[in-house]
Design a protein around this motif. Structure first.
Motif, PDB file in Angstrom:
ATOM      1  N   SER A 239       4.351 -15.943  -7.156  1.00 42.90           N
ATOM      2  CA  SER A 239       4.262 -15.419  -5.798  1.00 42.90           C
ATOM      3  C   SER A 239       4.433 -13.911  -5.819  1.00 42.90           C
ATOM      4  O   SER A 239       4.805 -13.324  -6.842  1.00 42.90           O
ATOM      5  CB  SER A 239       5.321 -16.065  -4.890  1.00 42.90           C
ATOM      6  OG  SER A 239       6.615 -15.604  -5.231  1.00 42.90           O
ATOM      7  N   ASP A 240       4.174 -13.300  -4.680  1.00 51.13           N
ATOM      8  CA  ASP A 240       4.312 -11.849  -4.526  1.00 51.13           C
ATOM      9  C   ASP A 240       5.194 -11.566  -3.319  1.00 51.13           C
ATOM     10  O   ASP A 240       5.245 -12.360  -2.374  1.00 51.13           O
ATOM     11  CB  ASP A 240       2.934 -11.202  -4.345  1.00 51.13           C
ATOM     12  CG  ASP A 240       3.021  -9.687  -4.316  1.00 51.13           C
ATOM     13  OD1 ASP A 240       3.197  -9.088  -5.395  1.00 51.13           O
ATOM     14  OD2 ASP A 240       2.946  -9.111  -3.217  1.00 51.13           O
ATOM     15  N   ALA A 241       5.870 -10.435  -3.347  1.00 55.37           N
ATOM     16  CA  ALA A 241       6.812 -10.106  -2.270  1.00 55.37           C
ATOM     17  C   ALA A 241       6.160 -10.127  -0.899  1.00 55.37           C
ATOM     18  O   ALA A 241       6.785 -10.523   0.095  1.00 55.37           O
ATOM     19  CB  ALA A 241       7.436  -8.740  -2.542  1.00 55.37           C
ATOM     20  N   ILE A 242       4.907  -9.710  -0.817  1.00 56.40           N
ATOM     21  CA  ILE A 242       4.246  -9.642   0.482  1.00 56.40           C
ATOM     22  C   ILE A 242       3.962 -11.031   1.049  1.00 56.40           C
ATOM     23  O   ILE A 242       3.683 -11.180   2.246  1.00 56.40           O
ATOM     24  CB  ILE A 242       2.944  -8.824   0.383  1.00 56.40           C
ATOM     25  CG1 ILE A 242       2.581  -8.250   1.764  1.00 56.40           C
ATOM     26  CG2 ILE A 242       1.804  -9.660  -0.180  1.00 56.40           C
ATOM     27  CD1 ILE A 242       1.445  -7.282   1.747  1.00 56.40           C
ATOM     28  N   GLU A 243       4.058 -12.059   0.200  1.00 53.24           N
ATOM     29  CA  GLU A 243       3.874 -13.422   0.690  1.00 53.24           C
ATOM     30  C   GLU A 243       5.123 -13.950   1.388  1.00 53.24           C
ATOM     31  O   GLU A 243       5.067 -14.958   2.088  1.00 53.24           O
ATOM     32  CB  GLU A 243       3.495 -14.346  -0.476  1.00 53.24           C
ATOM     33  CG  GLU A 243       2.177 -13.970  -1.127  1.00 53.24           C
ATOM     34  CD  GLU A 243       1.891 -14.750  -2.392  1.00 53.24           C
ATOM     35  OE1 GLU A 243       0.861 -14.481  -3.035  1.00 53.24           O
ATOM     36  OE2 GLU A 243       2.704 -15.641  -2.746  1.00 53.24           O
ATOM     37  N   HIS A 244       6.245 -13.268   1.183  1.00 58.09           N
ATOM     38  CA  HIS A 244       7.511 -13.701   1.786  1.00 58.09           C
ATOM     39  C   HIS A 244       7.900 -12.872   3.006  1.00 58.09           C
ATOM     40  O   HIS A 244       8.694 -13.312   3.829  1.00 58.09           O
ATOM     41  CB  HIS A 244       8.634 -13.620   0.747  1.00 58.09           C
ATOM     42  CG  HIS A 244       8.337 -14.371  -0.513  1.00 58.09           C
ATOM     43  ND1 HIS A 244       8.221 -15.737  -0.558  1.00 58.09           N
ATOM     44  CD2 HIS A 244       8.113 -13.931  -1.781  1.00 58.09           C
ATOM     45  CE1 HIS A 244       7.953 -16.119  -1.796  1.00 58.09           C
ATOM     46  NE2 HIS A 244       7.865 -15.036  -2.548  1.00 58.09           N
ATOM     47  N   GLN A 245       7.334 -11.689   3.111  1.00 60.57           N
ATOM     48  CA  GLN A 245       7.678 -10.813   4.230  1.00 60.57           C
ATOM     49  C   GLN A 245       6.476  -9.923   4.559  1.00 60.57           C
ATOM     50  O   GLN A 245       5.868  -9.333   3.659  1.00 60.57           O
ATOM     51  CB  GLN A 245       8.892  -9.947   3.891  1.00 60.57           C
ATOM     52  CG  GLN A 245       9.355  -9.071   5.034  1.00 60.57           C
ATOM     53  CD  GLN A 245      10.609  -8.297   4.683  1.00 60.57           C
ATOM     54  OE1 GLN A 245      11.087  -8.349   3.550  1.00 60.57           O
ATOM     55  NE2 GLN A 245      11.156  -7.566   5.640  1.00 60.57           N
ATOM     56  N   ALA A 246       6.142  -9.842   5.833  1.00 62.32           N
ATOM     57  CA  ALA A 246       4.998  -9.029   6.256  1.00 62.32           C
ATOM     58  C   ALA A 246       5.259  -7.554   5.974  1.00 62.32           C
ATOM     59  O   ALA A 246       6.405  -7.094   5.993  1.00 62.32           O
ATOM     60  CB  ALA A 246       4.733  -9.240   7.741  1.00 62.32           C
ATOM     61  N   PRO A 247       4.205  -6.774   5.733  1.00 65.63           N
ATOM     62  CA  PRO A 247       4.372  -5.339   5.496  1.00 65.63           C
ATOM     63  C   PRO A 247       4.782  -4.619   6.784  1.00 65.63           C
ATOM     64  O   PRO A 247       4.727  -5.204   7.869  1.00 65.63           O
ATOM     65  CB  PRO A 247       2.981  -4.902   5.025  1.00 65.63           C
ATOM     66  CG  PRO A 247       2.051  -5.903   5.624  1.00 65.63           C
ATOM     67  CD  PRO A 247       2.797  -7.198   5.632  1.00 65.63           C
TER      68      PRO A 247
END
Length: 316
Positions: free
Chosen positions: A232-240
């Motif tokens: 996974s990537d950080a942007i998949e857990h929290q919107a920019p």
């Protein structure tokens, strides 16, 4: 969105799989070797194997017991004695780990340090080296557009290097492709390649999971230990941060507007829903899985997956 490369020695190793990068993981594999030994045993049989299943060498037949695999029935002895008997097989001293690696287009994404595809290859390399050091065998299956390749399990440095070279080759073959190959196809291929008792480790973001993967996973888990590393990537857990972002997709350039709070709140759920199908399948079969982000190091996740049996112990 361009991946943040500030923590990487080169931009190339952040977006493409390189052999030098994978070979360098050998220096870190010694930290995991003792965990790999707990899973696969060793030539000297110092550690008890946690593998389920049976080897390939016939040992003897005994009276059938509830729970025995009906496919291992010894019909000749059963017919001669009038009582059901099942075959027993001598446990192999060498064990195998089979890496099943997604090379689908969705893996070529990352906003922190590296792409998911690169992280999957690094993780696979670390496992390969650890298994090689433990004296067992490692093989790999790659699946993605235009890719139908495998490396049969082999031991030692040669076995690990064959997997590493394949990872680099597969990354090049699938580069620029847009189609997605479903996980079910990879699991069906794993059924043909894996012997009973093999440890299967899936490396995927879960977005390629399809309905047909469930029966294929069940069949595979009947005779092998299956675990999954979910990339996974950080942007998949929290919107920019609130703003408008330009993205290049298969259909062309698109704009995403994250200024609305509702959009920002809904964003992580979209990725969770795409991954939930695979997560649900694993949970229903009590198979172990762990999430590995693109900016994280894989050792903590692998200690969990390689240090314990892939099938969780149920309470009581």
């Amino acid at each position: 969105m361009n991946p943040a490369l500030s923590l990487q020695p080169s931009a190339l190793s952040a977006v493409h799989v390189t052999l030098d990068d994978l070979i360098a993981m050998r220096l870190r594999a010694h930290r995991l070797e003792r965990f790999a030994r707990r899973v696969g045993g060793s030539h000297a049989a110092v550690h008890a194997s946690r593998f389920r299943g049976r080897g390939v060498d016939y040992a003897e037949s005994r009276a059938y017991q509830p729970g025995d695999d009906i496919r291992q029935m010894d019909w000749r002895v059963t017919a001669r004695t009038g009582r059901p008997h099942t075959k027993l097989f001598q446990e192999e001293r060498e064990r195998s780990v089979l890496l099943v690696i997604s090379c689908n287009p969705g893996m070529r994404f990352g906003t922190r340090v590296r792409f998911k595809s690169v992280q999957a290859a690094r993780t696979a390399a670390l496992i390969a080296w650890a298994i090689a050091l433990s004296g067992d065998r490692v093989g790999a299956i790659g699946y993605g557009p235009g890719l139908n390749a495998e490396v049969k399990p082999g031991g030692g440095v040669r076995g690990a290097l064959r997997c590493l070279r394949a990872l680099v080759e597969w990354d090049g073959i699938t580069r620029g492709a847009t189609a997605t190959v479903p996980l079910s196809q990879a699991l069906q291929r794993a059924q043909r390649l894996a012997r009973p008792g093999t440890q299967i480790i899936l490396l995927t973001d879960g977005f390629d999971c399809d309905a047909a993967a469930e029966p294929a996973l069940s069949l595979l888990a009947n005779h092998c230990d299956v675990a999954a590393v979910l990339l996974s990537d950080a942007i998949e857990h929290q919107a920019p941060p609130p703003a408008r972002y330009a993205l290049q997709s298969e259909s062309g350039r698109v704009m995403l507007d994250f200024s609305a709070q509702r959009t920002r709140a809904r964003w992580p759920a979209l990725f969770d829903e795409r991954r939930e199908q695979l997560v649900g399948m694993l949970k229903r079969r009590a198979l172990n899985s762990a999430v590995l982000d693109t900016h994280a190091e894989p050792e903590p996740v692998l200690r969990t997956l390689l240090g314990f049996d892939a099938r969780r112990r149920k309470a009581g």
